[in-house]
Design a protein around this motif. Structure first.
Motif, PDB file in Angstrom:
ATOM      1  N   ASP A   1       0.859  -1.182   0.000  1.00  0.00           N
ATOM      2  CA  ASP A   1       0.000   0.000   0.000  1.00  0.00           C
ATOM      3  C   ASP A   1       0.896   1.233   0.000  1.00  0.00           C
ATOM      4  O   ASP A   1       1.571   1.521   0.980  1.00  0.00           O
ATOM      5  CB  ASP A   1      -0.894  -0.024   1.246  1.00  0.00           C
TER       6      ASP A   1
ATOM      7  N   SER B   1      -6.892  -5.856  10.786  1.00  0.00           N
ATOM      8  CA  SER B   1      -8.269  -6.275  10.539  1.00  0.00           C
ATOM      9  C   SER B   1      -8.676  -7.351  11.535  1.00  0.00           C
ATOM     10  O   SER B   1      -7.870  -8.196  11.911  1.00  0.00           O
ATOM     11  CB  SER B   1      -8.404  -6.816   9.113  1.00  0.00           C
TER      12      SER B   1
ATOM     13  N   ARG C   1      -9.194  -2.920   4.510  1.00  0.00           N
ATOM     14  CA  ARG C   1      -8.469  -1.745   4.017  1.00  0.00           C
ATOM     15  C   ARG C   1      -9.391  -0.876   3.158  1.00  0.00           C
ATOM     16  O   ARG C   1      -9.452   0.343   3.299  1.00  0.00           O
ATOM     17  CB  ARG C   1      -7.264  -2.196   3.180  1.00  0.00           C
TER      18      ARG C   1
END
Ligand code: ZN
Length: 648
Positions: free
Chosen positions: A44, A87, A97
């Motif tokens: 990311d 998570s 996400r």
């Protein structure tokens, strides 16, 4: 009158089952599956977070949007419990996400004169500064969320009138809130224009009216509208949060757009249109703003792979056209856009981002299409293709190409259906027994319920929830009252939901589990009086024909004339051979009965099935044999309500 009809159109069936059960934690198999997903996600680089936050101006201080009766229809803070970080085991890490980005809400600047209100509904409202007022693209799903969004705009940017509304396409979340921001009198007076792609109204009617009841019920599963947002509940819908509960409204367009490249000055702002029919919707268009160097990609490019066939049900879409129109968008607008935004999700900034986003999604749809067809032509069937078709990393590792909404699995099946239909050409699948009969025979052949339960438990222990759900579904269809079977099937669905990257797969599995545990509950209503009043009469009469019960009408032959006085319309209605035909603009020379009145009374007669005598008192004129119209009315099914899905 309106209220009564609305109540009748709302599906309102409910039931509670003999047992209730709570949501379960993630199983060991699910925890392992989530970890494995977590290790395979692309890096990311923070761009999505930057784009989702950029241009933030402010949001409402009170997160709950209510309707005129004070009933909450939307909660901006529904996902506030998501405070980032790792998570939970019950949510797919990729979806976690995604939802962290999607849940943001407020007014955001795109460029100097263009803004978006995001997170106030499943869709975005785009706001352009015109010479004298606001040009609004896509006024959300309900009048209440749209009004709240406009209020925020006026609060933060200064109050101005709305001078034009543009519907990008024929789906309810792109027009339903229109009466929250403009009124029809201003449209009729020419003060406000309503702009839409050609065939908008016909496609809206076709999608929401003809198949409306079945689609609404299925949409409740897809959007998880009876689930509560949470780590064990609803996690958005892939391209937005959920579907709100407000009033869907519709004001028919006053201007049709027909051609790509068409330029139109609206309230002093030059707009250019790209027609993209039969992509995400049968009537759809993108809008380019030359002065702002901004491209608005409606819903053909968003933050997720979209649906070639949305699981709620719709006409199957054309994946090839979709990729071809995205390519055209790259060519026409890629080189002259610095910002791209769609009617869902967050925007992207920078010319290379615009091109990369459009081209990346173009290739995703093209790959899906071409590889499905390639495999299909080698003899592979829907289930076989869905099992092996995966995006190559260069496509699939782009976050916006991931399957938060549509998936490679159900989209490849849709493409197969587009070309070849439901039949896989295996004769055993041509005429099997109905689900209930087949399930009973299956369970018996497997050695009875006990044996099936034991096999299902074994599969669940091994983490093979696809197989346990398959087995237990047979058992529930054979023995819907089998308490243990239902409970286990709910547990099995639930783990499948927890593991899903697609928000809508999660919703469908978790809603299935919920209904097995707690029974059916009314959900989304895709129809409303306001929408129906905007629908052409011919299309409404065609939908009346689909409620004709042959067991009641039998061989009756009826010739009826309808004169719809307020619309200056006539319909020649012919019933025979258990079929009802309506021909607009025609009349029978010698009808059995002629019915004259405003369309609202016809709706009461044919949709609400109010007694003809009562309607006569309200002003409906019936000349000739009243029994003929009563015979037709008696043969019409009442407006359908909710129906079973996870059990027979
Ligand atoms: Zn939409």
């Amino acid at each position: 009158m309106h209220k009564i009809l609305l109540a009748a159109l709302l599906s309102s069936a409910s039931a509670t089952s003999a047992f209730a059960q709570d949501a379960k934690p993630a199983s060991d198999a699910t925890i392992a599956a989530q970890r494995s997903v977590g290790t395979q996600l692309p890096a990311d680089d923070g761009r999505d977070l930057d784009f989702a936050d950029r241009g933030f101006i402010g949001t409402l201080s009170d997160p709950v949007i209510t309707n005129k009766d004070g009933k909450p229809v939307w909660n901006l803070g529904a996902y506030d419990w998501m405070t980032g970080g790792q998570s939970p085991d019950t949510v797919n890490p990729s979806l976690w996400r995604h939802m962290g980005l999607l849940r943001k809400h407020g007014l955001y600047a795109l460029t100097d004169n263009v803004w978006q209100v995001r997170g106030f509904d499943v869709s975005n409202m785009t706001v352009i500064k015109g010479q004298t007022g606001w040009i609004i693209i896509d006024p959300l799903t309900s009048r209440d969320t749209a009004a709240a969004a406009l209020k925020l705009v006026n609060e933060k940017l200064g109050t101005r009138p709305v001078t034009a509304v543009i519907y990008s396409h024929s789906h309810g979340d792109h027009f339903g809130g229109v009466r929250g921001i403009i009124n029809e009198a201003d449209v009729k007076a020419g003060k406000v224009s309503v702009i839409a792609p050609e065939h908008f109204l016909a496609e809206t009617a076709s999608e929401n009216v003809m198949a409306g009841p079945a689609m609404s019920r299925r949409a409740t599963f897809q959007f998880g509208s009876n689930l509560t947002p949470g780590p064990q509940g609803q996690m958005g819908s892939g391209i937005g949060n959920g579907i709100g509960g407000g009033d869907i409204t519709l004001i028919p367009p006053t201007i049709d757009i027909r051609k790509t490249g068409e330029l139109r000055e609206v309230d002093g702002v030059m707009l250019e249109f790209q027609m993209v029919p039969h992509t995400e919707a049968p009537a759809e268009m993108n809008v380019y703003l030359p002065a702002a160097r901004t491209f608005l990609s409606a819903e053909i490019a968003t933050c997720s792979l979209h649906n070639i066939l949305t699981p709620r049900g719709a006409k199957v879409r054309d994946a090839l056209s979709w990729s071809v129109f995205l390519n055209e968008a790259v060519n026409l607008y890629g080189g002259r856009s610095d910002v791209i935004a769609s009617s869902h999700c967050w925007p992207r900034f920078g010319q290379s981002e615009v091109k990369g986003w459009l081209a990346g999604q173009r290739d995703n749809y093209r790959y899906l299409h071409d590889q499905t067809v390639r495999m299909m032509n080698k003899g592979m069937t829907q289930a076989e293709i869905a099992e092996v078709l995966k995006a190559p990393p260069t496509i699939g590792d782009q976050w916006f190409n991931k399957g938060y909404y549509g998936t490679y699995s159900h989209n490849s099946k849709a493409i197969y259906q587009y070309y070849l239909g439901w039949y896989d050409a295996v004769p055993a699948n041509l005429n099997p027994h109905s689900p209930e009969v087949r399930a009973a025979k299956m369970v018996a052949a497997m050695g009875g319920a006990k044996k099936v339960l034991a096999e299902a438990r074994k599969a669940m222990k091994a983490g093979d929830y696809r197989w346990s759900s398959d087995l237990l579904n047979q058992l529930v269809f054979a023995e819907p009252k089998n308490v243990e079977g239902r409970a286990l099937l709910a547990d099995s669905y639930e783990q499948q939901g927890y593991q899903s990257e697609s928000a809508i797969w999660r919703n469908m599995f978790l809603t299935g589990a919920r209904e097995l545990r707690a029974g059916m509950k009314a959900g989304i209503n895709a129809q409303s009086i306001d929408m129906i009043s905007a629908i052409p009469t011919g299309l409404l009469l065609d939908s009346v024909s689909t409620r004709l019960d042959p067991n009641v009408i039998g061989n009756a032959a009826l010739a009826l004339n309808f004169v719809i006085s307020d619309r200056k319309e006539t319909a020649k209605v012919t019933v025979g051979n258990s079929v009802m035909f309506s021909e607009m603009g025609q009349v029978h020379a010698a009808p059995k009965v002629t019915v004259t009145g405003p369309r609202q009374l016809f709706l009461a007669l044919l949709f609400l099935k109010m007694p003809a005598a009562q309607l006569q008192a309200a002003g409906l004129k019936i000349e000739g044999d009243r029994a003929a119209i009563e015979k037709l009315q008696a043969a019409l099914d009442p407006m359908p309500g909710a129906f079973n899905i996870v059990e027979p």
